[in-house]
Design a protein around this motif. Sequence first.
Motif, PDB file in Angstrom:
ATOM      1  N   SER A 160       0.830  -1.206   0.000  1.00  0.00           N
ATOM      2  CA  SER A 160       0.000   0.000   0.000  1.00  0.00           C
ATOM      3  C   SER A 160       0.865   1.256   0.000  1.00  0.00           C
ATOM      4  O   SER A 160       0.607   2.209  -0.742  1.00  0.00           O
ATOM      5  CB  SER A 160      -0.935  -0.023   1.211  1.00  0.00           C
ATOM      6  N   HIS A 161       1.916   1.270   0.831  1.00  0.00           N
ATOM      7  CA  HIS A 161       2.811   2.437   0.875  1.00  0.00           C
ATOM      8  C   HIS A 161       3.523   2.615  -0.470  1.00  0.00           C
ATOM      9  O   HIS A 161       3.637   3.742  -0.964  1.00  0.00           O
ATOM     10  CB  HIS A 161       3.835   2.297   2.004  1.00  0.00           C
ATOM     11  N   LEU A 162       3.986   1.526  -1.059  1.00  0.00           N
ATOM     12  CA  LEU A 162       4.654   1.619  -2.355  1.00  0.00           C
ATOM     13  C   LEU A 162       3.703   2.159  -3.421  1.00  0.00           C
ATOM     14  O   LEU A 162       4.100   2.973  -4.265  1.00  0.00           O
ATOM     15  CB  LEU A 162       5.210   0.255  -2.772  1.00  0.00           C
ATOM     16  N   ALA A 163       2.452   1.727  -3.385  1.00  0.00           N
ATOM     17  CA  ALA A 163       1.461   2.209  -4.353  1.00  0.00           C
ATOM     18  C   ALA A 163       1.219   3.710  -4.186  1.00  0.00           C
ATOM     19  O   ALA A 163       0.939   4.405  -5.168  1.00  0.00           O
ATOM     20  CB  ALA A 163       0.158   1.435  -4.201  1.00  0.00           C
ATOM     21  N   ASP A 164       1.367   4.223  -2.960  1.00  0.00           N
ATOM     22  CA  ASP A 164       1.233   5.663  -2.733  1.00  0.00           C
ATOM     23  C   ASP A 164       2.438   6.436  -3.266  1.00  0.00           C
ATOM     24  O   ASP A 164       2.322   7.599  -3.643  1.00  0.00           O
ATOM     25  CB  ASP A 164       1.068   5.965  -1.237  1.00  0.00           C
ATOM     26  N   LEU A 165       3.605   5.788  -3.292  1.00  0.00           N
ATOM     27  CA  LEU A 165       4.829   6.448  -3.754  1.00  0.00           C
ATOM     28  C   LEU A 165       4.922   6.549  -5.269  1.00  0.00           C
ATOM     29  O   LEU A 165       5.401   7.542  -5.805  1.00  0.00           O
ATOM     30  CB  LEU A 165       6.061   5.665  -3.278  1.00  0.00           C
ATOM     31  N   ALA A 166       4.506   5.486  -5.961  1.00  0.00           N
ATOM     32  CA  ALA A 166       4.686   5.439  -7.409  1.00  0.00           C
ATOM     33  C   ALA A 166       3.707   4.438  -8.012  1.00  0.00           C
ATOM     34  O   ALA A 166       3.036   3.699  -7.297  1.00  0.00           O
ATOM     35  CB  ALA A 166       6.133   5.026  -7.738  1.00  0.00           C
ATOM     36  N   ASP A 167       3.695   4.384  -9.316  1.00  0.00           N
ATOM     37  CA  ASP A 167       2.791   3.490 -10.038  1.00  0.00           C
ATOM     38  C   ASP A 167       3.477   2.132 -10.215  1.00  0.00           C
ATOM     39  O   ASP A 167       3.846   1.745 -11.318  1.00  0.00           O
ATOM     40  CB  ASP A 167       2.440   4.108 -11.395  1.00  0.00           C
ATOM     41  N   TYR A 168       3.651   1.419  -9.102  1.00  0.00           N
ATOM     42  CA  TYR A 168       4.315   0.120  -9.133  1.00  0.00           C
ATOM     43  C   TYR A 168       3.355  -0.978  -9.579  1.00  0.00           C
ATOM     44  O   TYR A 168       2.148  -0.898  -9.345  1.00  0.00           O
ATOM     45  CB  TYR A 168       4.845  -0.254  -7.741  1.00  0.00           C
ATOM     46  N   GLU A 169       3.936  -2.011 -10.174  1.00  0.00           N
ATOM     47  CA  GLU A 169       3.220  -3.256 -10.437  1.00  0.00           C
ATOM     48  C   GLU A 169       3.902  -4.328  -9.612  1.00  0.00           C
ATOM     49  O   GLU A 169       5.098  -4.243  -9.325  1.00  0.00           O
ATOM     50  CB  GLU A 169       3.271  -3.599 -11.919  1.00  0.00           C
ATOM     51  N   PHE A 170       3.142  -5.378  -9.250  1.00  0.00           N
ATOM     52  CA  PHE A 170       3.636  -6.370  -8.303  1.00  0.00           C
ATOM     53  C   PHE A 170       3.511  -7.783  -8.855  1.00  0.00           C
ATOM     54  O   PHE A 170       2.630  -8.088  -9.644  1.00  0.00           O
ATOM     55  CB  PHE A 170       2.849  -6.265  -6.985  1.00  0.00           C
ATOM     56  N   ASN A 171       4.416  -8.646  -8.388  1.00  0.00           N
ATOM     57  CA  ASN A 171       4.401 -10.067  -8.675  1.00  0.00           C
ATOM     58  C   ASN A 171       5.139 -10.727  -7.525  1.00  0.00           C
ATOM     59  O   ASN A 171       5.727 -10.042  -6.685  1.00  0.00           O
ATOM     60  CB  ASN A 171       5.087 -10.368 -10.011  1.00  0.00           C
ATOM     61  N   PHE A 172       5.138 -12.025  -7.457  1.00  0.00           N
ATOM     62  CA  PHE A 172       5.928 -12.647  -6.403  1.00  0.00           C
ATOM     63  C   PHE A 172       6.474 -13.997  -6.833  1.00  0.00           C
ATOM     64  O   PHE A 172       6.004 -14.631  -7.755  1.00  0.00           O
ATOM     65  CB  PHE A 172       5.158 -12.724  -5.081  1.00  0.00           C
ATOM     66  N   SER A 173       7.521 -14.352  -6.116  1.00  0.00           N
ATOM     67  CA  SER A 173       8.256 -15.580  -6.372  1.00  0.00           C
ATOM     68  C   SER A 173       8.374 -16.324  -5.048  1.00  0.00           C
ATOM     69  O   SER A 173       8.979 -15.811  -4.112  1.00  0.00           O
ATOM     70  CB  SER A 173       9.642 -15.220  -6.901  1.00  0.00           C
TER      71      SER A 173
END
Length: 188
Positions: A160-173
């Motif tokens: 949530s904090h990262l989404a407030d900082l920038a337009d990030y996309e997410f995935n996981f391993s």
Amino acid sequence: VFGERPMDLVFDVGANEGAKSRTFLSLGARVIAIEPQPSCVEKLKEMANTNSRLKVLEMAVTNLEGTALLQLGSHSEISTLSMEMVERYTVPGAITWTESITVRAVTPNALFEQYGVPDLLKLDCEGYDHVIIAGLSRSPAIIEFEFLQHFLKESLGAISHLADLADYEFNFSPFESAKLISAKWRSS
């Protein structure tokens, strides 16, 4: 990810003995390996002696400048600044916490001021990544961080904090397999 965009500067926070630093160096990046454990720093410095693109900083990254209490585990891969990690991840005979040491501590924002905002910020801080992310005020292009089952709520807060900082996309391993679960990157 690395093949799609050039990596000039990488911060390897929680570098341990340098496995990921080696990978980033092999891709041509300049790497700042940040590690508070003296035994791991020794190995990182040996690696830096043969590669001028590697700088080693013996310190922890946290949300406050000064010093911090590092809990050393029975394996170097599980040292942490998180007392919650110690409480949640003690397995007699497998994972134990052997001692505490005081280490120098710096914020990620102070590192950004000194060395620049990295193209990639890699965090592996055993139950403490979310604290570091919560303190970010600038946004590296890519952030790799560890999430643990017992810290799911905290990891979602970090996203949530990262989404407030920038337009990030997410995935996981899972389990550091380096294989992404989803073929598609997702927004928060």
